[in-house]
Structures are given as C-alpha cells and as structure tokens.
Write a protein that holds these residues in place. Sequence first.
Motif, mmCIF file in Angstrom:
data_model
loop_
_atom_site.group_PDB
_atom_site.id
_atom_site.type_symbol
_atom_site.label_atom_id
_atom_site.label_comp_id
_atom_site.label_asym_id
_atom_site.label_seq_id
_atom_site.Cartn_x
_atom_site.Cartn_y
_atom_site.Cartn_z
ATOM 1 N N ALA A 59 38.108 55.663 41.044
ATOM 2 C CA ALA A 59 38.664 55.945 42.368
ATOM 3 C C ALA A 59 38.363 54.832 43.361
ATOM 4 N N SER A 60 37.413 53.964 43.029
ATOM 5 C CA SER A 60 37.044 52.859 43.927
ATOM 6 C C SER A 60 38.004 51.681 43.840
ATOM 7 N N LEU A 61 38.898 51.686 42.847
ATOM 8 C CA LEU A 61 39.842 50.582 42.653
ATOM 9 C C LEU A 61 41.248 51.042 42.996
ATOM 10 N N PRO A 62 41.894 50.428 43.994
ATOM 11 C CA PRO A 62 43.268 50.813 44.339
ATOM 12 C C PRO A 62 44.234 50.551 43.186
ATOM 13 N N ALA A 63 45.262 51.364 43.086
ATOM 14 C CA ALA A 63 46.259 51.206 42.025
ATOM 15 C C ALA A 63 46.921 49.836 42.085
ATOM 16 N N LEU A 64 47.125 49.304 43.304
ATOM 17 C CA LEU A 64 47.754 47.994 43.446
ATOM 18 C C LEU A 64 46.904 46.899 42.812
ATOM 19 N N GLU A 65 45.576 46.969 42.982
ATOM 20 C CA GLU A 65 44.689 45.963 42.401
ATOM 21 C C GLU A 65 44.719 46.030 40.880
ATOM 22 N N GLU A 87 31.416 55.952 37.859
ATOM 23 C CA GLU A 87 30.302 55.951 38.804
ATOM 24 C C GLU A 87 30.255 57.207 39.661
ATOM 25 N N MET A 88 31.407 57.884 39.818
ATOM 26 C CA MET A 88 31.431 59.092 40.635
ATOM 27 C C MET A 88 30.618 60.231 40.010
ATOM 28 N N SER A 89 30.257 60.111 38.736
ATOM 29 C CA SER A 89 29.425 61.129 38.096
ATOM 30 C C SER A 89 27.940 60.895 38.360
ATOM 31 N N SER A 90 27.621 59.767 38.992
ATOM 32 C CA SER A 90 26.229 59.432 39.278
ATOM 33 C C SER A 90 25.830 59.934 40.665
ATOM 34 N N LYS A 105 27.085 49.098 39.203
ATOM 35 C CA LYS A 105 27.105 47.988 38.249
ATOM 36 C C LYS A 105 26.373 48.342 36.961
ATOM 37 N N GLN A 106 25.306 49.099 37.093
ATOM 38 C CA GLN A 106 24.559 49.506 35.910
ATOM 39 C C GLN A 106 25.449 50.325 34.980
ATOM 40 N N GLU A 107 26.148 51.307 35.536
ATOM 41 C CA GLU A 107 27.025 52.161 34.746
ATOM 42 C C GLU A 107 28.160 51.340 34.137
ATOM 43 N N LEU A 108 28.749 50.463 34.932
ATOM 44 C CA LEU A 108 29.890 49.667 34.491
ATOM 45 C C LEU A 108 29.514 48.722 33.349
ATOM 46 N N PHE A 109 28.396 47.997 33.526
ATOM 47 C CA PHE A 109 28.089 46.960 32.543
ATOM 48 C C PHE A 109 27.452 47.506 31.270
ATOM 49 N N VAL A 110 26.847 48.669 31.316
ATOM 50 C CA VAL A 110 26.420 49.304 30.070
ATOM 51 C C VAL A 110 27.650 49.592 29.207
ATOM 52 N N LYS A 111 28.693 50.085 29.828
ATOM 53 C CA LYS A 111 29.934 50.355 29.094
ATOM 54 C C LYS A 111 30.596 49.067 28.608
ATOM 55 N N LEU A 112 30.561 48.036 29.452
ATOM 56 C CA LEU A 112 31.212 46.785 29.076
ATOM 57 C C LEU A 112 30.455 46.085 27.943
ATOM 58 N N LYS A 176 44.298 34.321 47.581
ATOM 59 C CA LYS A 176 44.293 35.783 47.669
ATOM 60 C C LYS A 176 43.175 36.237 48.599
ATOM 61 N N PRO A 177 43.433 37.183 49.490
ATOM 62 C CA PRO A 177 42.376 37.684 50.375
ATOM 63 C C PRO A 177 41.218 38.277 49.578
ATOM 64 N N SER A 178 40.020 38.175 50.120
ATOM 65 C CA SER A 178 38.851 38.753 49.476
ATOM 66 C C SER A 178 39.002 40.271 49.400
ATOM 67 N N PHE A 179 38.460 40.831 48.328
ATOM 68 C CA PHE A 179 38.536 42.282 48.156
ATOM 69 C C PHE A 179 37.202 42.789 47.627
ATOM 70 N N ALA A 180 36.838 43.989 48.007
ATOM 71 C CA ALA A 180 35.656 44.664 47.473
ATOM 72 C C ALA A 180 36.039 46.110 47.211
ATOM 73 N N CYS A 181 35.249 46.806 46.408
ATOM 74 C CA CYS A 181 35.599 48.175 46.051
ATOM 75 C C CYS A 181 35.698 49.051 47.295
ATOM 76 N N LEU A 182 36.501 50.081 47.217
ATOM 77 C CA LEU A 182 36.765 50.936 48.377
ATOM 78 C C LEU A 182 35.514 51.626 48.903
ATOM 79 N N ALA A 183 34.511 51.802 48.038
ATOM 80 C CA ALA A 183 33.269 52.448 48.487
ATOM 81 C C ALA A 183 32.567 51.617 49.556
#
Length: 284
Positions: A59-65, A87-90, A105-112, A176-183
């Motif tokens: 949910a932190s990443l817009p569909a357009l991105e 991450e929303m489950s944390s 990042k911890q949740e994301l990179f364990v999966k990656l 491209k303009p800088s972007f960060a997660c919606l959170a």
Amino acid sequence: MKIISKELETRYQTLRQVVADLESAAVAFSGGVDSTFLLAVARDVLGPERVLAATAVSASLPALELEMARELARGLGVKHVIFESDEMSSPDFVRNSPDRCYYCKQELFVKLKALAATEGLKAVVEASNADDENDYRPGLRAICELGIRSPLREARLGKADVRALSRELGLPTHDKPSFACLASRIPYGEEITEEKLHRIEKAEALLRGMGFRQFRVRSHDTIARIELGPDENLHALLEASARARVIRELKSLGYRYVTLDLEGYRTGSMNEVLSAGRRKVKLA
C-alpha cells in the motif's frame, strides 16, 4: 561515454568494479532515479542474464510507480519480478515510530534475499546513494545488518552524480522527481493505515494531473500540508479555479484543512521534529 569530470569518471569506474565483483545480483528496483541507474549499470557490467530487477509492492507504493517500474525494466531488457512486501502486518511499522523505515526494510530485504537465493543469484543490492547518509535513514541499519550491498554508496556517488551519469547513459529517469514511499507523508506517532496511504496517493495524483512534478502532500490527520518544489509554478496552484479544485477534491478525500507549506518541498521534512542526535544513524 562522455563523463562530466575526471573525478566523476573515477567514481563511475569504481561503481562498475564494485558491481563486477558481485558476479550476479538481485536489484531492489523501485523505478526511481537511483535504482534505475544501478539496474542499468548492473545489466551492462554483468549481463542481463545475471541480473534480476525485484520490485516490492504494498500500500506504500502508488500504482503509477509500479507501472513505471514495469516499463523501465522492460526497456532495460532484464527479468523483472514483483513480490509482496507485507510491512503493514508489522505492529512496529504501523505504530510509526521514528524507526519505522528500519522495520520496513528488514521485512522487505529478508524476502528479497530469499528470492535471490531461489534465483541462484550471489548478491542483493539496493540503491541508496552517498547523500542518504546525511539524512535520517534508519532503513540503512537494516540493510547493513542483512548484508545487503549498496554500490552507489560504496562508490561515493551522490544524487547529482547519479542524475548526471543517468543523463549520459540516456536513461529516461535522469530528471525524474525524487520519490519516497507514501508512509513518509505521515508524521511519526500517527498510526499508518491503508486508508491513509490510499488517500495520500489520490491527493498526490490530483496534483500530478495538474502538471506539478516535485511535490508532497504531507498528511497530518485531517490536515493536508502541500509542499511544492522550488521550480514548480506556485501561481498555478494559487489561481482561483485551481485552488478551489484542490480544496474541494482534497476535502472530498476526508481532509478538513488544506494548507500550503511556505518552506516548500524538502527531502525528509517529517524528520525535522527529531533531535540532531536522533537523526544520526550508525552504520555497521
């Protein structure tokens, strides 16, 4: 390739050597300026068959991105995998403490890392640049703890360097303009919910559709605080019909007040409430 300066050429060659030493890699790929540049270099140095672009969706990443990431990976000719980042489950992420990014990042990179192992790739890399060390980035601590490589930081390449080199490589993301997660639009201590993230996504889609490029809609409960970049046309937003439209549509999303931040857009403005000592993140 015509490099801007001898110093930049040296750092660029350092980056290429860092990537070459990896042998194969999964690249955490958001489709932003930094990760697109890193993916392009990895493809050029290692070859497309030894590189994987991996995009985490939530949910932190817009569909357009997400759609832009798909198009960029396709254009670069590399395999692209999309995986769920939950991450929303944390509870640690949802409660939105100043260390929120660490848990994400911890949740994301364990999966990656697991994905990279499945694909038979030797390394996982991400695209933090040298400038990120000057801001409050607790996610970098998780990256270091998990053994994730950061080639741009290792080569001491900052954001301006990445943009300049991206331009030389002909990458469409160079400006491209800088972007960060919606959170990052929600102040620390205010609970993160999918409803709030979707509301921010819709609010920013409105401004993007009006022609603005570098901006943020910071969401303070019932207050929408708009930050515009220095190159944006402020008068276009303040014009009567445009102003009325923004107020009307943001209020329809649930905001009670719509404000304009006179300081304008700046990276990490939500970190301004933190003490100087808290902003320093120790890296391994």
